[in-house]
Design an enzyme around this catalytic site. Sequence first.
Site, PDB file in Angstrom:
ATOM      1  N   GLY A 386       0.858  -1.202   0.000  1.00  0.00           N
ATOM      2  CA  GLY A 386       0.000   0.000   0.000  1.00  0.00           C
ATOM      3  C   GLY A 386       0.882   1.236   0.000  1.00  0.00           C
ATOM      4  N   GLY A 438     -12.640  -0.581   2.573  1.00  0.00           N
ATOM      5  CA  GLY A 438     -11.888  -0.530   1.308  1.00  0.00           C
ATOM      6  C   GLY A 438     -10.556  -1.263   1.371  1.00  0.00           C
ATOM      7  N   ASP A 452      -3.400 -13.166  -1.977  1.00  0.00           N
ATOM      8  CA  ASP A 452      -2.957 -11.778  -2.167  1.00  0.00           C
ATOM      9  C   ASP A 452      -1.530 -11.609  -1.645  1.00  0.00           C
ATOM     10  OD1 ASP A 452      -3.838  -8.764  -2.567  1.00  0.00           O
ATOM     11  OD2 ASP A 452      -2.814  -8.880  -0.630  1.00  0.00           O
ATOM     12  N   LYS A 456       2.126 -10.794  -3.662  1.00  0.00           N
ATOM     13  CA  LYS A 456       3.088  -9.773  -3.222  1.00  0.00           C
ATOM     14  C   LYS A 456       4.465 -10.392  -3.016  1.00  0.00           C
ATOM     15  CE  LYS A 456      -0.496  -6.909  -1.090  1.00  0.00           C
ATOM     16  NZ  LYS A 456      -1.365  -6.780   0.072  1.00  0.00           N
ATOM     17  N   GLY A 554      -6.115   0.503   1.871  1.00  0.00           N
ATOM     18  CA  GLY A 554      -7.014   1.649   2.027  1.00  0.00           C
ATOM     19  C   GLY A 554      -6.740   2.695   0.947  1.00  0.00           C
TER      20      GLY A 554
END
Length: 590
Positions: A386, A438, A452, A456, A554
């Site tokens: 993120g 989110g 997920d 990564k 987010g």
Amino acid sequence: MRPTIVKDNQPLPSNLAVLKFGGSVLSDAQAVHSAAHEIYRFVRRGEKVIAVVSAIAGETDALMALAKDVGGCENAPGKASLLRLGEIRAAALLALALERVGLDARAVDPAEIDLRAEGSPDDAGLCGLNHDRLAALLAAHEVLIVPGFSGVLEDGQPALLGRGGTDLSAVYLGVALNAKRVRLIKDVDGLYAGDPKTDPNPRRFGQINWEDAREICGHSIQDHALEYAQKHDLRLEIAASARAFDTRIAPNSASSHAPAQTRKLKVALLGFGTVGEGVYAHLDRHQDLFEVSGILVRDAAKERDSNAPAHLISTDAGEVFATRPDIVVEMIGGVDAADAFILNAFFGGADVVSANKAVMAANYDNLHAAAARAGRALRYSAAVGGGVPMLEALDQARKNGGVASVQGVINGTANFILDRLAEGCPFDQAVREAQEKGFAEADPSADLDGDDAAAKLCLMARHGFEMPLRANQISLESLSDLDQASIDAAREAGKVIRQISEIRRDDKGALHASVSLQALDKDHYLAAAKGEQNRLVINLQNGQNLFLRGKGAGRWPTAEAVMADLLDIHRLRGQYEENVSVRAPEPACA
Ligand code: NAP
Ligand code: HSE
């Protein structure tokens, strides 16, 4: 003579950047987000940042008028106490903007670091600071925000540093802390031999010495600040946010040249969900640099948070690509459609930024080959961590001695859900909450089952080890298999369950990777990741460890990473279009 410094033994960071944001940049309260982009850029290059801020434009004048109105006299003793509030407010606003992104930032009052002023309370100089306190704050935080323009007199009263005094605050801190760079960020990208706002063909200096700068730039940099920099042989960078060029103020003047006009870049957004709407909001505030040419969605009638004009939103990819974007930002998720869109973007001559770890991990080699064939950039910082620049840190670690292993919390949704389960929240409700915030993927089983995190890890293997790692080589444990009894047992034993993703290279050079659920001691670095936070420990081959943390999911953290890629591409294109070599271009991942 160096300034007086109250000093103990705290070491200072060797990679400190002092960035000064003036009132011309902080044009209104929302402009702190642009300052956040600039700060994020240096943080993701691995630099510690002290941001020195002026008041938001107009606020000092308003406070001055208020001081006059209430005090009746311009030099009333309370004036400094009142006027310094503009900078304090700007610092607090910038701290909020950085917190939204997930950077560990702390606003610091000048009194807290004993930033000592001397002379008239209206026009003082700076003469000392508590080095040890500042060093401790720098060790504890990624970013410190220091309100400029004021210091503290010996008797504890505040004093102002005169007009443009924030320049002096930044220069003083740069000298005292031996900063790697002191960058004064203004609304023009350097020093010009004329006024670039009125002169149709101004010349810009690549480098200029302090005396020439004083003569040429009028009062755009405070005289005291330039004198102080010259006295201490401090080189300065004069720059605008997000621009490719700057002027260096250094011992020798070099030639000036006429800069080309950098054109706006057209950007097509593919996907307008959690991430896409955040990116749009940033682009909308940077209409001088970017123009959104089209937005691709599945359902054009869906209600959105954003105020994007309806004519930009389309369900027809052909229509969006027909706007001939310079950059395509892929934020739809999944593999097949995303892959086709990215290839189409390269085919049409666009650079690509993606937040999508699934497509990048699945088709890494093909997508990079397509980008290379087309001579276009492919960026995907947001796909991992993120707002935490994990791939950039791995690149640097690989180049500086090599990575032995990595271990981290790299899925915000799983971490958020584990925290909620430990608090007694039912599983389905915890998943729903992660979706509402989110954090979750369109299909949250990717978060729960470890897919997920595995995608990564595949990208981390490329950046940390320069080796391919396929998702099917990674062993996975699912959150869905976790029972309440295990969660309760961990809590009773003083432990915390975390989804831990790891890669280790063995003696023969082979990679071993897993995503597993582990009960960690409460004081373990990874156990302390809360909610959607991500944390990573990079074990270097020389035995040292690097620690990273921040918001891993987010809207705002992710949009920040996407925006950083977009701004990098804008700078690279600016250098190309200007076609002049003032100095070597920054590395591609700057
Ligand atoms: P999201 O909220 O579900 O938004 C996805 C958007 O893409 C929606 O606007 C959707 O259209 C559109 N879309 C999906 N498939 C499409 C297709 N085939 N054609 C056209 N439009 C399509 O997802 P998100 O959370 O923004 O995530 C986007 C990407 O960023 C994913 O790859 C995700 O892994 C990655 N990412 C997300 C986060 C995060 O915290 N959310 C963090 C890092 C990376 P409609 O709106 O019409 O449905
Ligand atoms: N769903 C992902 C997560 C988004 O929760 O970590 C960030 O990649």
